[in-house]
Design an enzyme around this catalytic site. Sequence first.
Site, short mmCIF file in Angstrom:
data_model
loop_
_atom_site.label_atom_id
_atom_site.label_comp_id
_atom_site.label_asym_id
_atom_site.label_seq_id
_atom_site.Cartn_x
_atom_site.Cartn_y
_atom_site.Cartn_z
N ASN A 53 14.34 107.41 -48.04
CA ASN A 53 13.51 108.31 -47.78
C ASN A 53 13.04 108.63 -46.37
OD1 ASN A 53 12.03 105.88 -47.47
ND2 ASN A 53 10.49 106.39 -49.18
N LYS A 54 13.90 108.03 -45.37
CA LYS A 54 13.42 107.70 -44.16
C LYS A 54 14.25 109.05 -43.39
CE LYS A 54 11.04 104.29 -44.09
NZ LYS A 54 11.27 103.59 -45.49
#
Length: 375
Positions: free
Chosen positions: A186-187
Site C-alpha cells: 500500500n506504499k
Amino acid sequence: MSSMSINIPVNEPLIDGNEKKYLLECIDSGWISSEGPFVEEFERKFAERVGRKYAVAVSNGTAAIDLAVEALCIGDGDEVILPAFTIISCVLQIVRSGAIPVLVDSDPCTWNMNVSQIEAKITAKTKAIMIVHIYGLPVNMDPVIELARRYGLRIIEDAAEMHGQTYLGAPCGSFGDISTFSFYPNKHITTGEGGMVVTNDLALADACRSLRNLCFQPSKRFVHERLGWNMRMTNLQAAIGLAQLERLDEFVDRKRRMGCLYTRLLEGIKGFDLPLSKTDYAENIYWVYGLNINGDQEINAKEAMNRLAKRGIGTRPFFYPMHEQPILREMGFFKGERYPEAEKLSRKGFYIPSGMALTQDQIKHVAHEIREEFS
C-alpha cells in the site's frame, strides 16, 4: 442501496512499469537471492532520491525500525519518545531491547505527533526521539531537530508512508540520524514486502548491514560477536523496487490528484473532517485518504466502515494507540496515561480506497456511496 457486487478494495498497487522486465532478468541470470545486483542498485538510487549517503535494503519496514533502534545501541533503561498514535512496529524493538517508550499525543489537524509536547517528556534517560510521519503530512521537523541538538538526542525518522514527500523542500527520510521506509503493497513504492534504512553515518550504515545479515564477519563468517537477524532483501524484491522508484514522481502526482478529487467530491459532507490539504511546510501526499468522524455523527469508525462494506467499499481503521495496546499494558507500560487526541483518532478515524491503481471513476463511485450513506 447500491449493489453489493461492486467491490472497491482499500488498496491495489500499480505494477505495470519495468517490474516484469527486471524480474525476468533475475530469473534468467539466476540471481534471485539477496546477493543479486539489483539490491545494491536499488540501495544506491534510493539513497540518491532521499538525499542520503547510505541505504540498506531489508525485508520489511518493521525490520528497518528494528535495525535503526539496535544500530543506535538503544537498550536497558533508555527512553525513546514517540507518538501515541502510530503502528506497533515503532515500539517493538524499543521494548524488546529493555528501553522505555515515552508517548506524546497527536495534533488533531495533521494527525502527527504534537511536537509541542516533546520537551516536557525529555529526562536524563532520554536517548532518542522517534518521529513518525502519519498518513500524508510530515511531522513539523524544525522544533524536533532543535530539541535533539539542544539535549544531545538522536532522531529516528519513520518515513514509511512518505515516499516522495518533502518538508520545506527537503526529502522526508533525510532528517533522522537514521531514517526508515516501508515497501508494503500500500506504499507509493512497493516491493511486496520490504524496507530501507537510510543515513549519512557510515558507522550506522555498516552496523545495519551487519545486523540484517546475522552479523557474519568478513574474516570469520560463522563466528559471531553480536546478535543480528536475517532481514535481507532479495534481488527479486529489489528489482520490483527499482522499477517502482523510476516512477515515483508520477506516483506522487497521481496520489495528490486522487486526494484532491476526493476532497472536491466530499467537501462539505456533514459529520466528517477531511484530511488537511497542506501546512506551512508541506502539501499532503495522501498516502491514504482518511476520514475523521466529528461531533455531527454519533457513530464510531467501526459502524461507519460496516455500513460502507455493505455498499462494496473497502476501508481500514486508523491506528490503535500505543497506550491502549493490551500487550504493552500487560507489560506494565503507560499505567494511567491518557492521550485524548490519539484516542479520538483511533475511535473515529478510518480510510477509504486509496491504492495507486484506483481510477477516477472508482473515486467518484466511492464518494457517491459515502454521500448516499451518510447524508
